[in-house]
Design a protein around this motif. Structure first.
Motif, PDB file in Angstrom:
ATOM      1  N   ALA A 289       0.834  -1.206   0.000  1.00  0.00           N
ATOM      2  CA  ALA A 289       0.000   0.000   0.000  1.00  0.00           C
ATOM      3  C   ALA A 289       0.865   1.250   0.000  1.00  0.00           C
ATOM      4  O   ALA A 289       2.077   1.194   0.256  1.00  0.00           O
ATOM      5  CB  ALA A 289      -0.930   0.005   1.205  1.00  0.00           C
ATOM      6  N   HIS A 290       0.233   2.375  -0.291  1.00  0.00           N
ATOM      7  CA  HIS A 290       0.913   3.667  -0.228  1.00  0.00           C
ATOM      8  C   HIS A 290       1.567   3.828   1.131  1.00  0.00           C
ATOM      9  O   HIS A 290       1.045   3.390   2.155  1.00  0.00           O
ATOM     10  CB  HIS A 290      -0.103   4.792  -0.465  1.00  0.00           C
ATOM     11  CG  HIS A 290       0.480   6.160  -0.475  1.00  0.00           C
ATOM     12  ND1 HIS A 290       0.553   6.941   0.650  1.00  0.00           N
ATOM     13  CD2 HIS A 290       1.031   6.891  -1.483  1.00  0.00           C
ATOM     14  CE1 HIS A 290       1.105   8.105   0.338  1.00  0.00           C
ATOM     15  NE2 HIS A 290       1.395   8.106  -0.944  1.00  0.00           N
ATOM     16  N   GLN A 291       2.724   4.478   1.149  1.00  0.00           N
ATOM     17  CA  GLN A 291       3.536   4.577   2.365  1.00  0.00           C
ATOM     18  C   GLN A 291       2.801   5.211   3.539  1.00  0.00           C
ATOM     19  O   GLN A 291       3.177   5.020   4.696  1.00  0.00           O
ATOM     20  CB  GLN A 291       4.803   5.390   2.077  1.00  0.00           C
ATOM     21  CG  GLN A 291       4.511   6.823   1.611  1.00  0.00           C
ATOM     22  CD  GLN A 291       5.769   7.599   1.286  1.00  0.00           C
ATOM     23  OE1 GLN A 291       6.861   7.049   1.318  1.00  0.00           O
ATOM     24  NE2 GLN A 291       5.628   8.871   0.980  1.00  0.00           N
ATOM     25  N   LYS A 292       1.749   5.954   3.273  1.00  0.00           N
ATOM     26  CA  LYS A 292       1.030   6.629   4.358  1.00  0.00           C
ATOM     27  C   LYS A 292       0.053   5.696   5.063  1.00  0.00           C
ATOM     28  O   LYS A 292      -0.444   6.029   6.151  1.00  0.00           O
ATOM     29  CB  LYS A 292       0.265   7.845   3.785  1.00  0.00           C
ATOM     30  CG  LYS A 292      -0.164   8.859   4.829  1.00  0.00           C
ATOM     31  CD  LYS A 292       1.044   9.522   5.477  1.00  0.00           C
ATOM     32  CE  LYS A 292       0.625  10.544   6.505  1.00  0.00           C
ATOM     33  NZ  LYS A 292       1.788  11.137   7.199  1.00  0.00           N
TER      34      LYS A 292
ATOM     35  N   PRO B 229      -7.161   6.374   6.178  1.00  0.00           N
ATOM     36  CA  PRO B 229      -5.705   6.406   6.374  1.00  0.00           C
ATOM     37  C   PRO B 229      -4.951   7.291   5.386  1.00  0.00           C
ATOM     38  O   PRO B 229      -4.024   7.998   5.769  1.00  0.00           O
ATOM     39  CB  PRO B 229      -5.296   4.936   6.228  1.00  0.00           C
ATOM     40  CG  PRO B 229      -6.515   4.156   6.582  1.00  0.00           C
ATOM     41  CD  PRO B 229      -7.654   4.976   6.069  1.00  0.00           C
ATOM     42  N   ILE B 230      -5.346   7.275   4.109  1.00  0.00           N
ATOM     43  CA  ILE B 230      -4.602   8.040   3.111  1.00  0.00           C
ATOM     44  C   ILE B 230      -4.951   9.530   3.192  1.00  0.00           C
ATOM     45  O   ILE B 230      -4.221  10.379   2.664  1.00  0.00           O
ATOM     46  CB  ILE B 230      -4.842   7.494   1.685  1.00  0.00           C
ATOM     47  CG1 ILE B 230      -4.717   5.965   1.672  1.00  0.00           C
ATOM     48  CG2 ILE B 230      -3.833   8.071   0.695  1.00  0.00           C
ATOM     49  CD1 ILE B 230      -3.356   5.439   2.071  1.00  0.00           C
TER      50      ILE B 230
ATOM     51  N   ALA C 143      -9.635   3.208  -1.756  1.00  0.00           N
ATOM     52  CA  ALA C 143     -10.345   2.645  -0.600  1.00  0.00           C
ATOM     53  C   ALA C 143     -11.043   1.341  -0.930  1.00  0.00           C
ATOM     54  O   ALA C 143     -11.171   0.460  -0.071  1.00  0.00           O
ATOM     55  CB  ALA C 143     -11.356   3.656  -0.067  1.00  0.00           C
ATOM     56  N   GLY C 144     -11.512   1.191  -2.176  1.00  0.00           N
ATOM     57  CA  GLY C 144     -12.161  -0.064  -2.556  1.00  0.00           C
ATOM     58  C   GLY C 144     -11.215  -1.233  -2.469  1.00  0.00           C
ATOM     59  O   GLY C 144     -11.609  -2.346  -2.096  1.00  0.00           O
ATOM     60  N   LEU C 145      -9.951  -1.008  -2.796  1.00  0.00           N
ATOM     61  CA  LEU C 145      -8.942  -2.064  -2.694  1.00  0.00           C
ATOM     62  C   LEU C 145      -8.458  -2.227  -1.257  1.00  0.00           C
ATOM     63  O   LEU C 145      -8.283  -3.344  -0.773  1.00  0.00           O
ATOM     64  CB  LEU C 145      -7.758  -1.748  -3.610  1.00  0.00           C
ATOM     65  CG  LEU C 145      -8.043  -1.827  -5.122  1.00  0.00           C
ATOM     66  CD1 LEU C 145      -6.861  -1.306  -5.919  1.00  0.00           C
ATOM     67  CD2 LEU C 145      -8.384  -3.256  -5.538  1.00  0.00           C
TER      68      LEU C 145
END
Length: 584
Positions: free
Chosen positions: A49-52, A134-135, A232-234
């Motif tokens: 996932a994205h680092q955040k 989260p993102i 968010a769907g993933l």
């Protein structure tokens, strides 16, 4: 600002959709499901996932141990200039987008059923909280979301869009309802199929929905060779996210052209779009916005509104706004609009504020007005009292305004309304309006209110003063109650989950388990094997405790054997069991 003060600042027509989260509704199985999703997600998303993502979970008030309280999330999001409110299930797309434009994350309170653990099409707290929140901790991402909401707020929705929305809402609610029968689910699916088949054009809202789907719902970020998940769907689909980075799933560079690709919310996506960064998303969004009627108006914008057959707002160059369902567009020989007619109820507004006495209750039968310049080139919005007297309007004298298009307004002037040096409205009595041989307004119909403007500068979806308009026409049905997954069939199983949860939490505090607690686990295991042969999640939780405290229990081998058998009953269960055991 406290939660209560913040909520009070949200427009009333949006507050209608806010509900109170009831944490007592969540069952022990719900909390175990949440915990399982977060445990396997954190392991997988730490790399993919994205680092955040991982830091964003804690920064937005999300714990793996229990379903989050939205009030706590709201407090955390406030640090980023965002807020959170609880809603129930699907809310209208326009409402979701307007909340987003205000920097407010709407979080559906419901928790998905254990049977739908890997994915559900229904909005739920896994998707909204663990997916979107989260993102948002990333400043460029939340800037994109906010801009997307602002653009979407202006999008034109069609009647067909709303039919599809209602069908999707019905299908998701039916699928997530523990009491639904296969026949009810099939009927709901047919309703959606029929509504989707009836779509005969892509509205602005449909195109924006596609961009939203391929970005903040199913978007990847980074390089095409090694992208990271941020949609968010993933992030909320522990099933699809696990496979979406495989080579079989086509990776396409993100551009505004993503709106040419449709999607199916009931199936895994065959391709995904990859943006190099979140700034690129804003550029694509701006390109799409440049094609929308709210930026250009004109005859094309009017045609979009007419085709939509839903409430839109037309803005004249004088600043006056007309909100209603646009039905009639008459054009002059050059193809420019010269007269517009709306089906009631209609609202007239300035700067998104309803003009006193010009609301939908007054224009409940509809509204019509010419648009264009007067003969001689005079702009209607520049007419002063002196100009009107020159045209022959004095006292009860009847006179006329002739437009270059051929539209003629003839009547007795009663008053005019001006603001900021512009004339926005002229009111006539004993008035007739005609265009050639066509009679557009008759004296016996009552007072004639003429909107002043030579051109249409903008057309956008929804009413200008939405609060006042919705106050008259009414809201969507009141949001339903928060759904409970507790049923007569799973009541006893929930009691077993509750025992295991209690023992795990006690053990976390003392770093050990007393002999009495171990004996209780023995009884839970025996009951599980004797009465609930198909439940896999509690078996994994028991194995976790057995391993964490090195119990060397007599029942661990039997539970593993059960899990192997249950895994053979379906691919989805098999994958969930495999991933659960990997975390152990």
């Amino acid at each position: 600002m406290g939660a209560h003060q913040f909520t009070a600042q949200i427009p009333e027509y949006l507050r209608h959709y806010i509900v109170q989260q009831d944490s007592s509704v969540y069952t022990p199985i719900d909390h175990a499901s949440w915990r399982f999703i977060l445990k396997i997600s954190k392991k997988f998303f730490a790399e993919h996932a994205h680092q955040k993502y991982l830091k964003g979970l804690s920064e937005t008030g999300i714990s793996a141990e229990r379903i989050p309280l939205i009030e706590e999330m709201d407090h955390c999001l406030a640090k980023f200039g965002w807020r959170a409110v609880a809603v129930s299930g699907f809310i209208p797309p326009s409402v979701f987008m307007e909340f987003m434009s205000l920097g407010v994350l709407t979080i559906a309170c419901d928790m998905r059923k254990l049977e739908n653990l890997s994915y559900t099409p229904a909005p739920d707290i896994v998707h909204e909280a663990a997916g979107h929140a989260p993102i948002i901790a990333d400043p460029e991402y939340r800037a994109y979301l906010r801009t997307y909401g602002e653009v979407s707020r202006k999008a034109i929705y069609s009647k067909q869009d709303m039919d599809v929305y209602r069908a999707v809402r019905n299908l998701s609610d039916t699928k997530e309802d523990p009491q639904s029968t296969p026949a009810q689910i099939a009927a709901a699916q047919k309703q959606l199929d029929d509504a989707s088949t009836a779509l005969d054009h892509l509205s602005e809202a449909s195109l924006l929905a596609r961009m939203g789907w391929w970005t903040f719902e199913y978007g990847l970020v980074g390089s095409l060779e090694h992208p990271k998940i941020f949609g968010a769907g993933l992030l909320s689909s522990v099933g699809e996210s696990y496979h979406c980075l495989n080579r079989e799933i086509k990776k396409v560079p993100f551009s505004v052209n993503c709106i040419e690709t449709s999607y199916d919310i009931t199936k895994p996506q065959p391709q995904l779009f990859v943006t190099p960064d979140f700034k690129t998303l804003e550029k694509g969004l701006d390109e799409l916005a440049d094609t929308m009627a709210f930026r250009h108006g004109g005859i094309e914008g009017l045609k979009k509104a007419q085709r939509a057959a839903e409430t839109t707002t037309t803005v004249f160059d004088s600043g006056i706004q007309v909100s209603g369902i646009l039905q009639t567009i008459l054009t002059d020989p050059k193809g420019a609009p010269c007269y517009l007619g709306w089906k009631g109820p209609v609202q007239l507004a300035l700067a998104d504020r309803e003009i006193r006495g010009q609301g939908p209750a007054y224009h409940k039968e509809g509204f019509g007005s010419p648009v264009g310049t007067l003969k001689g080139g005079k702009l209607p919005s520049k007419l002063t009292d002196t100009d009107l007297a020159t045209y022959g309007f004095s006292g009860e004298a009847k006179s006329r305004l002739e437009f270059e298009s051929g539209v003629v307004v003839e009547g007795v002037l009663k008053r005019s309304a001006r603001e900021a040096g512009q004339t926005q409205l002229i009111v006539f009595e004993n008035c007739q309006v005609r265009f050639g041989e066509q009679i557009l307004f008759q004296p016996e119909w009552g007072t004639y209110d003429m909107a002043c403007g030579a051109a249409i500068t903008s057309v956008f979806g929804g009413a200008a003063d939405r609060a006042k308009y919705l106050e008259y026409i009414g809201f969507d049905p009141k949001p339903g109650k928060q759904k409970s997954n507790l049923t007569a069939d799973n009541r006893d199983l929930n009691k077993l989950y509750a025992v295991v949860r209690e023992i795990r939490e006690k053990g976390a505090k003392t770093q050990s388990l007393a002999s009495a607690e171990i004996e209780r686990l023995n009884r839970v295991s025996a009951t599980l094997q004797g009465s609930f042969s198909d439940d896999w999640l509690l078996r994994i939780e028991l194995l976790e405790l057995d391993q964490s405290y090195q119990l060397k229990s007599t029942w661990s081998a039997g539970l593993k054997h059960d899990l192997k058998r249950i895994a053979g009953t379906g691919a989805d269960r098999s994958e969930m069991i495999k991933r659960g055991l990997e975390v152990l």
